[in-house]
Design a protein around this motif. Sequence first.
Motif, PDB file in Angstrom:
ATOM      1  N   TYR A 164      -9.601  27.807  49.078  1.00 29.26           N
ATOM      2  CA  TYR A 164      -9.561  29.175  48.562  1.00 29.26           C
ATOM      3  C   TYR A 164     -10.187  29.200  47.172  1.00 29.26           C
ATOM      4  O   TYR A 164     -10.363  28.159  46.529  1.00 29.26           O
ATOM      5  N   PRO A 165     -10.539  30.414  46.676  1.00 31.75           N
ATOM      6  CA  PRO A 165     -11.359  30.485  45.462  1.00 31.75           C
ATOM      7  C   PRO A 165     -10.690  30.046  44.172  1.00 31.75           C
ATOM      8  O   PRO A 165     -11.315  29.409  43.350  1.00 31.75           O
ATOM      9  N   SER A 166      -9.422  30.381  43.928  1.00 33.70           N
ATOM     10  CA  SER A 166      -8.873  30.126  42.600  1.00 33.70           C
ATOM     11  C   SER A 166      -7.364  30.054  42.632  1.00 33.70           C
ATOM     12  O   SER A 166      -6.713  30.717  43.441  1.00 33.70           O
ATOM     13  N   ARG A 167      -6.786  29.254  41.716  1.00 34.69           N
ATOM     14  CA  ARG A 167      -5.341  29.219  41.551  1.00 34.69           C
ATOM     15  C   ARG A 167      -4.846  30.327  40.631  1.00 34.69           C
ATOM     16  O   ARG A 167      -3.670  30.663  40.626  1.00 34.69           O
ATOM     17  N   GLN A 168      -5.740  30.876  39.797  1.00 32.35           N
ATOM     18  CA  GLN A 168      -5.331  31.858  38.808  1.00 32.35           C
ATOM     19  C   GLN A 168      -5.045  33.200  39.460  1.00 32.35           C
ATOM     20  O   GLN A 168      -5.800  33.659  40.312  1.00 32.35           O
ATOM     21  N   HIS A 169      -3.968  33.838  39.047  1.00 32.18           N
ATOM     22  CA  HIS A 169      -3.590  35.169  39.529  1.00 32.18           C
ATOM     23  C   HIS A 169      -3.576  35.214  41.059  1.00 32.18           C
ATOM     24  O   HIS A 169      -4.104  36.143  41.666  1.00 32.18           O
ATOM     25  N   MET A 170      -2.982  34.210  41.671  1.00 28.44           N
ATOM     26  CA  MET A 170      -2.950  34.163  43.134  1.00 28.44           C
ATOM     27  C   MET A 170      -2.096  35.303  43.679  1.00 28.44           C
ATOM     28  O   MET A 170      -0.952  35.479  43.276  1.00 28.44           O
ATOM     29  N   ALA A 171      -2.660  36.079  44.584  1.00 28.26           N
ATOM     30  CA  ALA A 171      -1.937  37.200  45.179  1.00 28.26           C
ATOM     31  C   ALA A 171      -0.780  36.679  46.024  1.00 28.26           C
ATOM     32  O   ALA A 171      -0.896  35.632  46.676  1.00 28.26           O
ATOM     33  N   PRO A 172       0.340  37.395  46.041  1.00 24.52           N
ATOM     34  CA  PRO A 172       1.479  36.960  46.869  1.00 24.52           C
ATOM     35  C   PRO A 172       1.117  36.761  48.340  1.00 24.52           C
ATOM     36  O   PRO A 172       1.691  35.905  49.001  1.00 24.52           O
ATOM     37  N   LYS A 173       0.177  37.554  48.861  1.00 22.44           N
ATOM     38  CA  LYS A 173      -0.199  37.404  50.269  1.00 22.44           C
ATOM     39  C   LYS A 173      -0.814  36.027  50.526  1.00 22.44           C
ATOM     40  O   LYS A 173      -0.549  35.389  51.548  1.00 22.44           O
ATOM     41  N   LEU A 174      -1.631  35.557  49.583  1.00 24.05           N
ATOM     42  CA  LEU A 174      -2.239  34.234  49.731  1.00 24.05           C
ATOM     43  C   LEU A 174      -1.208  33.137  49.530  1.00 24.05           C
ATOM     44  O   LEU A 174      -1.196  32.131  50.251  1.00 24.05           O
TER      45      LEU A 174
END
Length: 299
Positions: free
Chosen positions: A272-282
């Motif tokens: 996946y693209p990034s750990r920062q500001h990971m959406a709860p769905k992800l």
Amino acid sequence: MDRLIALQVFHRVAERGSFAEAGRSLGLSPAAISKNIAELEAHVGARLIHRTTRRMALTEEGRLYLEHVTRALDALADADRALCPIKASPSGLLKVSAPMTFTLTQISSAIPAFLERYPELQLDLHLDDRRVDIVREGFDLAIRGSDRLEDSSLIARPLTAMSHVLCAAPGYFEKHGRPRTPADLKGLDPIRFSLSGHADVWEFEQDGHMERIAVNARYSVSSSLAVRDALRAGFGISLIPRPYVEEDLRTGRLQAALEDWSTVKTTLYAVYPSRQHMAPKLRALLDFLVAQFDQGKSG
């Protein structure tokens, strides 16, 4: 000038009627308040506030500008509030790419329970063995299998590792003989999984000795399920992930060979693209995937 900060300073000064009060509420010094107002006035090309040592008041331009600034700041606050439910619980659309055989044999039966747990979540699952461009094609996450994951700016979280097994139908071994060494494969009929990283060369290792066998196949196919069907039909022999044929090996429908030689392992990653500001769905999907394979280990 940081324009957003300057607008917030102007709004707070107008609201409190005092540079000092505005500064205290925003945690800024009087000098910083004055500097932001001066830079904002230079930017708009008009005096916004009449100020003396004892009092201040908005100019006509300042009152007009304040109306627009208030609406803009309110709209930004509304935008932040609109994201609160999304940030608080898994919701919205998840677009995911995953290998077909791996998903059908290892994951798909558990997906309905995952979606029942999160009723506000939608899943758009693309079963495709090709390597998608996650960012360009708009995927939130992809599951990728690889012997060696290439360098990337993407985040890759390992989920599980699948060992491979060399196997064929009992009837095939009766007709063509069971290989005793990797060299014996040269007289047999390999079934080639064309998307594998080791499609053209099968590697076997024993006591530090490596043997590499070139795969010259009449039948190449881009689905491991099709490879399994050909094995079941007695068409040839193949090196295939063990989980895909575990039941066939258990029941005797297929038989393993060269089990005293170690072969390749394929690690499956959630990419996946990034750990920062990971959406709860992800985050919910990642937790689900990790739990699936942790459960398999404990079982």
